[in-house]
Scaffold this motif. Structure first.
Motif, mmCIF file in Angstrom:
data_model
loop_
_atom_site.group_PDB
_atom_site.id
_atom_site.type_symbol
_atom_site.label_atom_id
_atom_site.label_comp_id
_atom_site.label_asym_id
_atom_site.label_seq_id
_atom_site.Cartn_x
_atom_site.Cartn_y
_atom_site.Cartn_z
ATOM 1 N N LEU A 14 0.835 -1.199 0.000
ATOM 2 C CA LEU A 14 0.000 0.000 0.000
ATOM 3 C C LEU A 14 0.871 1.251 0.000
ATOM 4 O O LEU A 14 0.573 2.227 -0.711
ATOM 5 N N LEU A 15 1.942 1.238 0.780
ATOM 6 C CA LEU A 15 2.878 2.364 0.796
ATOM 7 C C LEU A 15 3.498 2.560 -0.579
ATOM 8 O O LEU A 15 3.605 3.696 -1.070
ATOM 9 N N ASN A 16 3.890 1.469 -1.203
ATOM 10 C CA ASN A 16 4.464 1.535 -2.541
ATOM 11 C C ASN A 16 3.463 2.126 -3.533
ATOM 12 O O ASN A 16 3.821 2.942 -4.394
ATOM 13 N N LEU A 17 2.205 1.734 -3.387
ATOM 14 C CA LEU A 17 1.149 2.256 -4.265
ATOM 15 C C LEU A 17 0.963 3.757 -4.066
ATOM 16 O O LEU A 17 0.889 4.521 -5.037
ATOM 17 N N LEU A 18 0.908 4.193 -2.828
ATOM 18 C CA LEU A 18 0.688 5.616 -2.535
ATOM 19 C C LEU A 18 1.853 6.472 -3.031
ATOM 20 O O LEU A 18 1.645 7.583 -3.527
ATOM 21 N N ILE A 19 3.070 5.949 -2.891
ATOM 22 C CA ILE A 19 4.241 6.707 -3.330
ATOM 23 C C ILE A 19 4.219 6.921 -4.836
ATOM 24 O O ILE A 19 4.539 8.010 -5.336
ATOM 25 N N HIS A 20 3.814 5.894 -5.578
ATOM 26 C CA HIS A 20 3.844 5.968 -7.034
ATOM 27 C C HIS A 20 2.546 6.477 -7.647
ATOM 28 O O HIS A 20 2.472 6.654 -8.867
ATOM 29 N N LEU A 21 1.542 6.736 -6.826
ATOM 30 C CA LEU A 21 0.254 7.196 -7.333
ATOM 31 C C LEU A 21 0.343 8.492 -8.141
ATOM 32 O O LEU A 21 -0.331 8.627 -9.171
ATOM 33 N N PRO A 22 1.161 9.481 -7.721
ATOM 34 C CA PRO A 22 1.250 10.715 -8.527
ATOM 35 C C PRO A 22 1.721 10.500 -9.957
ATOM 36 O O PRO A 22 1.478 11.353 -10.817
ATOM 37 N N LEU A 23 2.388 9.380 -10.229
ATOM 38 C CA LEU A 23 2.853 9.117 -11.587
ATOM 39 C C LEU A 23 1.708 8.806 -12.543
ATOM 40 O O LEU A 23 1.806 9.060 -13.746
ATOM 41 N N VAL A 24 0.630 8.236 -12.002
ATOM 42 C CA VAL A 24 -0.474 7.808 -12.866
ATOM 43 C C VAL A 24 -1.720 8.687 -12.719
ATOM 44 O O VAL A 24 -2.584 8.685 -13.603
ATOM 45 N N LEU A 25 -1.816 9.420 -11.629
ATOM 46 C CA LEU A 25 -2.935 10.349 -11.473
ATOM 47 C C LEU A 25 -2.738 11.572 -12.370
ATOM 48 O O LEU A 25 -1.605 12.014 -12.570
ATOM 49 N N PRO A 26 -3.814 12.117 -12.910
ATOM 50 C CA PRO A 26 -3.669 13.407 -13.611
ATOM 51 C C PRO A 26 -3.109 14.446 -12.635
ATOM 52 O O PRO A 26 -3.589 14.544 -11.495
ATOM 53 N N PRO A 27 -2.107 15.208 -13.026
ATOM 54 C CA PRO A 27 -1.521 16.192 -12.111
ATOM 55 C C PRO A 27 -2.549 17.167 -11.531
ATOM 56 O O PRO A 27 -2.408 17.605 -10.384
ATOM 57 N N VAL A 28 -3.581 17.478 -12.311
ATOM 58 C CA VAL A 28 -4.616 18.386 -11.806
ATOM 59 C C VAL A 28 -5.312 17.780 -10.592
ATOM 60 O O VAL A 28 -5.682 18.493 -9.648
ATOM 61 N N VAL A 29 -5.487 16.466 -10.599
ATOM 62 C CA VAL A 29 -6.119 15.786 -9.460
ATOM 63 C C VAL A 29 -5.248 15.928 -8.222
ATOM 64 O O VAL A 29 -5.738 16.216 -7.125
ATOM 65 N N THR A 30 -3.962 15.730 -8.385
ATOM 66 C CA THR A 30 -3.040 15.895 -7.256
ATOM 67 C C THR A 30 -3.106 17.316 -6.709
ATOM 68 O O THR A 30 -3.157 17.528 -5.488
ATOM 69 N N GLY A 31 -3.112 18.303 -7.603
ATOM 70 C CA GLY A 31 -3.208 19.692 -7.158
ATOM 71 C C GLY A 31 -4.512 19.986 -6.451
ATOM 72 O O GLY A 31 -4.539 20.712 -5.442
ATOM 73 N N TYR A 32 -5.599 19.408 -6.953
ATOM 74 C CA TYR A 32 -6.905 19.643 -6.328
ATOM 75 C C TYR A 32 -6.977 18.999 -4.945
ATOM 76 O O TYR A 32 -7.527 19.582 -4.001
ATOM 77 N N LEU A 33 -6.381 17.803 -4.811
ATOM 78 C CA LEU A 33 -6.349 17.154 -3.502
ATOM 79 C C LEU A 33 -5.528 17.976 -2.506
ATOM 80 O O LEU A 33 -5.884 18.076 -1.323
ATOM 81 N N LEU A 34 -4.455 18.570 -2.982
ATOM 82 C CA LEU A 34 -3.671 19.455 -2.115
ATOM 83 C C LEU A 34 -4.484 20.670 -1.708
ATOM 84 O O LEU A 34 -4.412 21.127 -0.551
ATOM 85 N N LEU A 35 -5.265 21.194 -2.637
ATOM 86 C CA LEU A 35 -6.097 22.350 -2.335
ATOM 87 C C LEU A 35 -7.168 22.002 -1.301
ATOM 88 O O LEU A 35 -7.451 22.791 -0.385
ATOM 89 N N LEU A 36 -7.743 20.801 -1.435
ATOM 90 C CA LEU A 36 -8.747 20.358 -0.458
ATOM 91 C C LEU A 36 -8.135 20.109 0.916
ATOM 92 O O LEU A 36 -8.801 20.267 1.937
ATOM 93 N N THR A 37 -6.866 19.731 0.918
ATOM 94 C CA THR A 37 -6.210 19.383 2.186
ATOM 95 C C THR A 37 -5.538 20.580 2.845
ATOM 96 O O THR A 37 -5.644 20.778 4.067
ATOM 97 N N LEU A 38 -4.844 21.393 2.039
ATOM 98 C CA LEU A 38 -4.016 22.464 2.586
ATOM 99 C C LEU A 38 -4.449 23.854 2.140
ATOM 100 O O LEU A 38 -3.723 24.824 2.347
ATOM 101 N N GLY A 39 -5.624 23.943 1.517
ATOM 102 C CA GLY A 39 -6.138 25.251 1.145
ATOM 103 C C GLY A 39 -6.421 26.113 2.361
ATOM 104 O O GLY A 39 -6.487 25.620 3.495
ATOM 105 N N ALA A 40 -6.583 27.400 2.142
ATOM 106 C CA ALA A 40 -6.769 28.340 3.254
ATOM 107 C C ALA A 40 -7.995 28.003 4.096
ATOM 108 O O ALA A 40 -8.030 28.269 5.296
ATOM 109 N N ARG A 41 -9.018 27.403 3.474
ATOM 110 C CA ARG A 41 -10.247 27.065 4.192
ATOM 111 C C ARG A 41 -10.339 25.595 4.544
ATOM 112 O O ARG A 41 -11.328 25.156 5.130
#
Length: 231
Positions: A48-75
Motif C-alpha cells: 500500500l505504501l508503494n502504491l501511494l508513493i507511485h500514485l502521482p505518476l499515474v494520477l492526472p496532475p490536476v487531481v493531485t493539485g486539487y487534492l492538495l487544495l482540499l487538504t491544505l487550502g486556506a479554508r
C-alpha cells in the motif's frame, strides 16, 4: 542570459530554480527513508505504501493539485490549522514547491530503491559481524554505495519539479513573481498576442535543462551499474 531573457522570463526561471531546489531538498530525507523501507523492511501495508508513493505518476496532475487544495487550502481544516502557526502553502511559492516535490517523489524513491536493491547484503552483514550498529553500518557501508543512486534520484526530482505544471497551477495558481514557474509562464505567454517569442525562449530553456538532467541521471545510473558489476 539576462540579455537573452526578458524580465518576466528571468523572473519565472529564477522562481522555478528556487521551487525545484527546495522541492528536491525537502523530499530527499523522506525519499531515502521510503526507499529504504520498501527495499529492506517487510511490514503490513508495504504494498500500500508503494502504491501511494507511485500514485502521482499515474494520477492526472490536476487531481493531485486539487487534492492538495482540499487538504491544505486556506479554508481546509489542515490548512487553517497550519495557518495559525504562519505556515501557508496555497497560492505561495512554498505550495508550488510542495506540489512539485510530490510529483517528483516517485522518481526519487525509485532511483534510490534500485541502488539499495543492488547493494550486496553480505557487505552489510560483514559490518554487523564486526560490531557495527545499524546506523553506523548504514552511514559507513550502505550510504557510500548508494550515493550515485541518491544523486540520480535528486536530479530526476529536480528536473520533474522544473517541468511541473498541472498540480502546481491548480494548487497555487499562476501569479507572476510569486507562483509563476517556467511551465506556467509558457502557458501565460501563449495566451497573449505577441507572446510566442517569449514562450519559445522558455521552451528552449526547459528542453536544455531537461536534457541536461536526463544526461546526468543516465551517467549516474551507469556508474551504479558498473559498481554492481564490480568494474
Amino acid at each position: 542570459m539576462t540579455d537573452w531573457l526578458g524580465p518576466e522570463e528571468w523572473q519565472a526561471l529564477r522562481l522555478s530554480l528556487k521551487v525545484s531546489f527546495w522541492a528536491m531538498l525537502a523530499s530527499l530525507p523522506l525519499g531515502l527513508l521510503a526507499a529504504y523501507a520498501l527495499s529492506r523492511w517487510r511490514f503490513p501495508g508495504r504494498q500500500l505504501l508503494n502504491l501511494l508513493i507511485h500514485l502521482p505518476l499515474v494520477l492526472p496532475p490536476v487531481v493531485t493539485g486539487y487534492l492538495l487544495l482540499l487538504t491544505l487550502g486556506a479554508r481546509a481544516p489542515l490548512g487553517e490549522f497550519l495557518g495559525q502557526f504562519g505556515i501557508t502553502f496555497a497560492f505561495r511559492w512554498t505550495g508550488a514547491a510542495l506540489a512539485a516535490g510530490i510529483m517528483g517523489f516517485p522518481l526519487m524513491v525509485r532511483a534510490i530503491r534500485l541502488s539499495l536493491d543492488a547493494v550486496d547484503p553480505k557487505l552489510e552483514e560483514a559490518a554487523s559481524t564486526l560490531g557495527a550498529r545499524p546506523l553506523s553500518r548504514f552511514v559507513t557501508v550502505t550510504l557510500p554505495l548508494i550515493a550515485p543512486g541518491i544523486l540520480a534520484g535528486a536530479v530526476l526530482s529536480f528536473a520533474k519539479a522544473m517541468g511541473e505544471f498541472g498540480a502546481t497551477i491548480t494548487f497555487v495558481s499562476n501569479i507572476p513573481g510569486s507562483t509563476q514557474t517556467l511551465p506556467s509562464a509558457i502557458y501565460a505567454f501563449l495566451q497573449v498576442p505577441g507572446g510566442e517569442a517569449s514562450a519559445l525562449r522558455l521552451v528552449a530553456l526547459s528542453v536544455l535543462i531537461a536534457m541536461g538532467a536526463l544526461l546526468l541521471s543516465e551517467l549516474l545510473a551507469q556508474r551504479v551499474a558498473k559498481r554492481v558489476a564490480g568494474k
